[in-house]
Design an enzyme around this catalytic site. Structure first.
Site, PDB file in Angstrom:
ATOM      1  N   LYS A   1      -0.089   3.737  -2.712  1.00 34.43           N
ATOM      2  CA  LYS A   1      -1.088   4.806  -2.599  1.00 34.43           C
ATOM      3  C   LYS A   1      -0.434   6.172  -2.416  1.00 34.43           C
ATOM      4  CE  LYS A   1      -4.709   1.825  -0.663  1.00 34.43           C
ATOM      5  NZ  LYS A   1      -3.959   0.588  -0.478  1.00 34.43           N
TER       6      LYS A   1
ATOM      7  N   SER B   1      -6.044   3.516   4.176  1.00 36.62           N
ATOM      8  CA  SER B   1      -5.431   2.717   3.116  1.00 36.62           C
ATOM      9  C   SER B   1      -6.482   1.873   2.398  1.00 36.62           C
ATOM     10  CB  SER B   1      -4.316   1.824   3.677  1.00 36.62           C
ATOM     11  OG  SER B   1      -3.536   1.277   2.636  1.00 36.62           O
TER      12      SER B   1
ATOM     13  N   SER C   1       0.800  -1.225   0.000  1.00 35.13           N
ATOM     14  CA  SER C   1       0.000   0.000   0.000  1.00 35.13           C
ATOM     15  C   SER C   1       0.830   1.272   0.000  1.00 35.13           C
ATOM     16  CB  SER C   1      -0.937   0.021   1.211  1.00 35.13           C
ATOM     17  OG  SER C   1      -1.988  -0.915   1.038  1.00 35.13           O
TER      18      SER C   1
END
Length: 557
Positions: free
Chosen positions: A59, A116, A56
């Site tokens: 992101k 997230s 993640s």
């Protein structure tokens, strides 16, 4: 015997299963990188250029692309994005979006940065580029522009996909750009919780933010293939570090390793150093030109039809009333232009050179005026051709008589004040034809007096030579959305922060009169904030505060 053998086999399988379950899973590759955020110089590195699964941390690039689109004016924080079925079906962690739902971009940013959420990240990518595939191509292009040469993206959320990779060095570079390029949005990464529109979301990094003094961001990540990843930023005095860890075995292990790296690196960098800000990306994401393949229609492939040619029709017959009042305009034997020139030369004196006559309504002709000479010259020119004079020719252009407009009062008064010139001498006698009543004739008028070269401005009185009043240039906000705040530093007590807000509200009522006062309680102190401002209003307020040596920072809500 058979029953005993079967029981023994079951016991062996159970022992083997317990042994296998007790074995630790294969650990993800470990990598780490620490840099001085002020200069970008590396402090510690271990496998920092090894291409690994970022999870993640991806992101971070998704959010960087969204912040860039907002600053370019492509979208706004209150722009609504439509959730696709692909985004709604993304695996956890997720916000819980439904297919077809519309949600503001500000809530998607909070969900992606703080919780997230995978469905929020996919919705951002599809909303900005039209599809996730096009968005990931733009992400990779932006990575190259930022100097992230060992990163390639295949999705907007970071779930394990073939060809999707990055490095500890590249993610640290990206974290530094987020801090310097978008300080107004960086506060998202330090929030412990936020309102994401349809739910209240909690930060996945709140344990490290609460445990490490000076930590203010930025992003966590986890997949089975990547392990526990973290890019963090922390400040102590004038020193700031940005570090990335790949391949932690657990959240606690990852946070412990990050703590040790930051503690040891803070002692290795000077307290004061010349700051070298990162260069903005040189190459922005190039727009993709799409050419639609359109098949030719049957009508476009047929032969061109035969065109019809319209024959000119004869002119209509002249009405009796109009034929009676027409006058032949051209005379073959006498030059009409010369006759008009001679008549005008004897009728009125020439106008002074360099004076232009403005057009106005023509006054009525007075008996004995110069107009009689012009009318007599016209009659003389027309009478030279006896045959055409008796009938109106339909082939030649004709002038139809019309009623003369009434003169304006101003014009009539000016004509009355002009002395009448002497009548012009009649030309040599020739056969003449008397014009019928109602026939159009040309009148002459006296040339107006030449205008003065002095220009008088009507807006200023005579002798008004005083200097104009100084104008105060006011910079007006250009953003109508009141989703911005200004933070005025940090204080050790809430009472001190409240006193500052009250003093500034009374002192600068034009700036903060309609603003919302708020004191944010953070682990670094109490931050007095004025909210409910537009972006331009917040920037103007900070400029004025900083001119008074008051710390001020513009933040987006």
């Amino acid at each position: 015997m058979t029953r005993f053998t079967h029981a023994f086999r079951l016991l062996c399988h159970a022992v083997l299963a317990v042994a296998l379950l007790g074995l630790p899973a294969a650990a993800a590759p470990f990598a780490a990188y620490v840099m001085d955020a002020r200069t970008g110089q590396p402090i510690y590195r271990q496998n920092s250029d090894t291409r690994l699964h970022p999870a993640s941390l991806t992101k971070m690039m998704t959010l960087y692309m969204a912040f860039s689109a907002i600053e370019r004016g492509q979208v706004r924080l209150d722009s609504k994005f439509t959730v696709s079925s692909k985004a709604a079906n993304e695996p956890p962690s997720k916000l819980g979006l439904r297919a077809g739902q519309q949600i503001e971009l500000r809530y998607l940013l909070r969900a992606a940065a703080i919780k997230s959420a995978n469905d929020a990240a996919t919705t951002i990518g599809e909303g900005l580029a039209g599809s996730e595939q096009a968005f990931t191509q733009q992400m990779t292009q932006m990575a190259r522009a930022l100097g992230m040469n060992n990163s390639q993206f295949r999705n907007a959320h970071g779930l394990t996909t073939e060809g999707h990779y990055s490095t500890a060095h590249d993610m640290s570079v990206l974290g530094r750009h987020l801090f310097y390029d978008f300080p107004q949005y960086y506060n998202l990464f330090s929030r412990r919780s936020a309102d994401a529109g349809i739910a209240q979301v909690a930060s996945t990094n709140r344990r490290f933010l609460d445990a490490y003094a000076g930590a203010d961001g930025i992003k966590t990540g986890y997949t089975r293939a990547a392990g526990f990843n973290l890019t963090a930023s922390a400040q102590r005095g004038n020193r700031r570090l940005i570090a990335t860890v790949f391949g932690g075995t657990s959240t606690a292990h990852r946070n412990q390793v990050m703590t040790e790296l930051l503690d040891s690196s803070f002692t290795r960098i000077p307290d004061r150093v010349r700051e070298v800000r990162p260069q903005p990306p040189r190459l922005l994401v190039q727009a993709t030109t799409r050419r639609a393949q359109v098949a030719a229609s049957p009508a476009a492939t047929q032969a061109e039809p035969q065109r019809l040619v319209l024959q000119a029709s004869p002119p209509p017959a002249t009405r009796p009333a109009a034929a009676a009042s027409t006058l032949v305009a051209a005379a073959p034997k006498v030059d009409l232009t010369e006759a008009l020139r001679l008549a005008g030369a004897t009728a009125a004196p020439a106008a002074p050179p360099g004076v232009a006559l403005a057009s106005s309504q023509r006054p009525r002709a007075r008996p004995g005026s110069a107009a009689d000479a012009i009318q007599q010259a016209l009659a003389t020119a027309v009478a030279s051709d006896d045959a055409p004079a008796q009938q109106a020719s339909l082939a030649a252009p004709v002038l139809a008589g019309s009623a003369r407009p009434a003169p304006s009062p101003r014009r009539t008064a000016s004509i009355a004040a002009v002395a009448q010139p002497e009548p012009a001498a009649a030309p040599a006698p020739e056969p003449q034809m008397q014009a019928a009543p109602g026939t159009l004739s040309l009148d002459s008028s006296r040339a107006p007096k030449p205008r003065s070269e002095t220009v008088i401005l009507a807006a200023m009185g005579e002798g008004d030579l005083s200097a104009p009043e100084a104008l105060e240039v006011v910079r007006r906000p250009t953003d109508s959305g009141r989703n911005w705040s200004v933070s005025l530093g940090r204080y050790t007590s809430q009472a001190e922060a409240d006193r500052l807000l009250l003093r500034l509200a009374l002192q600068d009522g034009n700036l903060f009169g309609a603003a919302r006062r708020h004191v944010a309680n953070t682990n670094r102190g109490f931050e007095p904030q004025f909210g409910n401002l537009s972006k331009g209003h917040a920037e103007l307020a900070c400029e004025r505060m900083q001119s008074r040596s008051q710390p001020c920072q513009v933040i987006a809500n």
